[in-house]
Structures are given as structure tokens and as C-alpha cells.
Write a protein that holds these residues in place. Sequence first.
Motif, PDB file in Angstrom:
ATOM      1  N   GLY A  10       0.819  -1.205   0.000  1.00  0.00           N
ATOM      2  CA  GLY A  10       0.000   0.000   0.000  1.00  0.00           C
ATOM      3  C   GLY A  10       0.851   1.252   0.000  1.00  0.00           C
ATOM      4  O   GLY A  10       2.052   1.206   0.252  1.00  0.00           O
ATOM      5  N   PRO A  11       0.222   2.392  -0.263  1.00  0.00           N
ATOM      6  CA  PRO A  11       0.964   3.661  -0.322  1.00  0.00           C
ATOM      7  C   PRO A  11       1.167   4.268   1.061  1.00  0.00           C
ATOM      8  O   PRO A  11       0.663   5.335   1.373  1.00  0.00           O
ATOM      9  CB  PRO A  11       0.060   4.531  -1.198  1.00  0.00           C
ATOM     10  N   VAL A  12       1.909   3.570   1.894  1.00  0.00           N
ATOM     11  CA  VAL A  12       2.187   4.040   3.250  1.00  0.00           C
ATOM     12  C   VAL A  12       3.706   4.117   3.433  1.00  0.00           C
ATOM     13  O   VAL A  12       4.452   3.465   2.711  1.00  0.00           O
ATOM     14  CB  VAL A  12       1.560   3.097   4.313  1.00  0.00           C
ATOM     15  N   PRO A  13       4.177   4.904   4.394  1.00  0.00           N
ATOM     16  CA  PRO A  13       5.627   5.003   4.613  1.00  0.00           C
ATOM     17  C   PRO A  13       6.248   3.654   4.985  1.00  0.00           C
ATOM     18  O   PRO A  13       5.586   2.768   5.518  1.00  0.00           O
ATOM     19  CB  PRO A  13       5.738   5.981   5.782  1.00  0.00           C
ATOM     20  N   VAL A  14       7.534   3.548   4.707  1.00  0.00           N
ATOM     21  CA  VAL A  14       8.255   2.301   4.978  1.00  0.00           C
ATOM     22  C   VAL A  14       8.275   2.005   6.471  1.00  0.00           C
ATOM     23  O   VAL A  14       8.035   0.882   6.891  1.00  0.00           O
ATOM     24  CB  VAL A  14       9.689   2.367   4.411  1.00  0.00           C
ATOM     25  N   GLY A  15       8.565   2.987   7.289  1.00  0.00           N
ATOM     26  CA  GLY A  15       8.581   2.804   8.736  1.00  0.00           C
ATOM     27  C   GLY A  15       9.928   2.330   9.256  1.00  0.00           C
ATOM     28  O   GLY A  15      10.750   1.789   8.513  1.00  0.00           O
ATOM     29  N   PHE A  16      10.137   2.556  10.546  1.00  0.00           N
ATOM     30  CA  PHE A  16      11.420   2.252  11.175  1.00  0.00           C
ATOM     31  C   PHE A  16      11.750   0.765  11.170  1.00  0.00           C
ATOM     32  O   PHE A  16      12.869   0.372  10.845  1.00  0.00           O
ATOM     33  CB  PHE A  16      11.447   2.785  12.611  1.00  0.00           C
ATOM     34  N   VAL A  17      10.799  -0.081  11.527  1.00  0.00           N
ATOM     35  CA  VAL A  17      11.079  -1.514  11.662  1.00  0.00           C
ATOM     36  C   VAL A  17      11.473  -2.118  10.317  1.00  0.00           C
ATOM     37  O   VAL A  17      12.458  -2.859  10.219  1.00  0.00           O
ATOM     38  CB  VAL A  17       9.871  -2.255  12.268  1.00  0.00           C
ATOM     39  N   ARG A  18      10.739  -1.792   9.255  1.00  0.00           N
ATOM     40  CA  ARG A  18      11.080  -2.320   7.927  1.00  0.00           C
ATOM     41  C   ARG A  18      12.412  -1.769   7.438  1.00  0.00           C
ATOM     42  O   ARG A  18      13.201  -2.472   6.825  1.00  0.00           O
ATOM     43  CB  ARG A  18       9.983  -2.005   6.929  1.00  0.00           C
ATOM     44  N   ALA A  19      12.650  -0.471   7.682  1.00  0.00           N
ATOM     45  CA  ALA A  19      13.919   0.140   7.264  1.00  0.00           C
ATOM     46  C   ALA A  19      15.086  -0.507   8.000  1.00  0.00           C
ATOM     47  O   ALA A  19      16.127  -0.788   7.397  1.00  0.00           O
ATOM     48  CB  ALA A  19      13.889   1.641   7.512  1.00  0.00           C
ATOM     49  N   LEU A  20      14.921  -0.755   9.283  1.00  0.00           N
ATOM     50  CA  LEU A  20      15.972  -1.396  10.070  1.00  0.00           C
ATOM     51  C   LEU A  20      16.223  -2.821   9.584  1.00  0.00           C
ATOM     52  O   LEU A  20      17.372  -3.224   9.362  1.00  0.00           O
ATOM     53  CB  LEU A  20      15.600  -1.400  11.556  1.00  0.00           C
ATOM     54  N   ALA A  21      15.163  -3.599   9.401  1.00  0.00           N
ATOM     55  CA  ALA A  21      15.317  -4.979   8.928  1.00  0.00           C
ATOM     56  C   ALA A  21      15.959  -5.014   7.544  1.00  0.00           C
ATOM     57  O   ALA A  21      16.840  -5.839   7.275  1.00  0.00           O
ATOM     58  CB  ALA A  21      13.960  -5.670   8.896  1.00  0.00           C
ATOM     59  N   ARG A  22      15.547  -4.114   6.671  1.00  0.00           N
ATOM     60  CA  ARG A  22      16.107  -4.040   5.319  1.00  0.00           C
ATOM     61  C   ARG A  22      17.598  -3.735   5.365  1.00  0.00           C
ATOM     62  O   ARG A  22      18.396  -4.365   4.680  1.00  0.00           O
ATOM     63  CB  ARG A  22      15.356  -2.958   4.541  1.00  0.00           C
ATOM     64  N   GLN A  23      17.990  -2.792   6.204  1.00  0.00           N
ATOM     65  CA  GLN A  23      19.397  -2.399   6.298  1.00  0.00           C
ATOM     66  C   GLN A  23      20.238  -3.510   6.937  1.00  0.00           C
ATOM     67  O   GLN A  23      21.367  -3.740   6.518  1.00  0.00           O
ATOM     68  CB  GLN A  23      19.520  -1.093   7.083  1.00  0.00           C
ATOM     69  N   VAL A  24      19.692  -4.194   7.943  1.00  0.00           N
ATOM     70  CA  VAL A  24      20.423  -5.309   8.564  1.00  0.00           C
ATOM     71  C   VAL A  24      20.698  -6.389   7.525  1.00  0.00           C
ATOM     72  O   VAL A  24      21.803  -6.932   7.446  1.00  0.00           O
ATOM     73  CB  VAL A  24      19.632  -5.883   9.764  1.00  0.00           C
TER      74      VAL A  24
END
Length: 158
Positions: free
Chosen positions: A113-127
Amino acid sequence: MARMTGSWLSGPSAALPKGEDGTVERYRGELLGLPESGPGSLVTAARRVGAFMVDWLMGGGVALLILGGDFYSGMLGTVILGVWFVVGVATVTLFSFTPGQFVLGLHVARIDGPVPVGFVRALARQVLLVFVVPALITDLDGRGMHDRATGTALVRSR
């Protein structure tokens, strides 16, 4: 006789989840509901690597500032990785793109959906990106394992 052997001789399409018929998409991102080209379409591997290189070089510059210009420090690689990690999490959480992605006209989008990525997803993606290998293993759409695991996609913003 063909029916008896069909279940194990049918090939890879036999292993698909129920409801999926194995039809081939016409372009990358079609099954995700993304356009074929232009803003919102999936990016190529070359643009991904380009954005990563801009981010890494930027992290290297900041790391040299932190270390006082000591090129031969044994800590240089670790500090670059740390800067890259923190900047990646912070900017994807706040803006949905890293500085390198901004320069190349890309952004991280959630596919649900058209919602922000968010901290948890950004953190998991970067890890997952720290390990490099998840980004190298891609699906038919060209999305890396890190994007599949977090439900995101790297798309064009312009």
C-alpha cells in the motif's frame, strides 16, 4: 499413464502455491501492480548498484571526517559501515530513500500500500543489506531477498 506421472514430471510450476498458475509476467513488477516504465516502476540492478556506490562513498567521506583524515586507520572500514548503516536506516525511515537513491531518482516503497516504509522495515532491510548476499539473490522481478523479506521494492521516483 500421463496422469500418474504428471505430478512429479510437471516441472517447477507444480510446486507453485495454490491459485497461482505459473503465468509469466510481461514485464518486471506486473504481478506487484507496478507500471512497466516511468515513476513507480522497478529499477534495474545497475541503478541499485549506482545508488549503493554513492551511499558508500558518502559514508567514506563522513568516516574520514570522524577519524580526522586517517586513511590508514584499521577502523576506517568499520566506521564507513556504521555511517552507511545509520544513514540508511534514518533516511529510509524519514524520507523513503537514501542520499544515493535520491541522486539517482529512486525510492523504497511498500508493496502492500501507499504508506511510509517505517522504522522496523527500514531497520530490517538495512540489517539484511549488511550481509550483501540477500541483495544479490533476486526473484523474477529483480527484487532482492531483503526487499521480499520486508515487503518493499526499490522503484523509480521520476
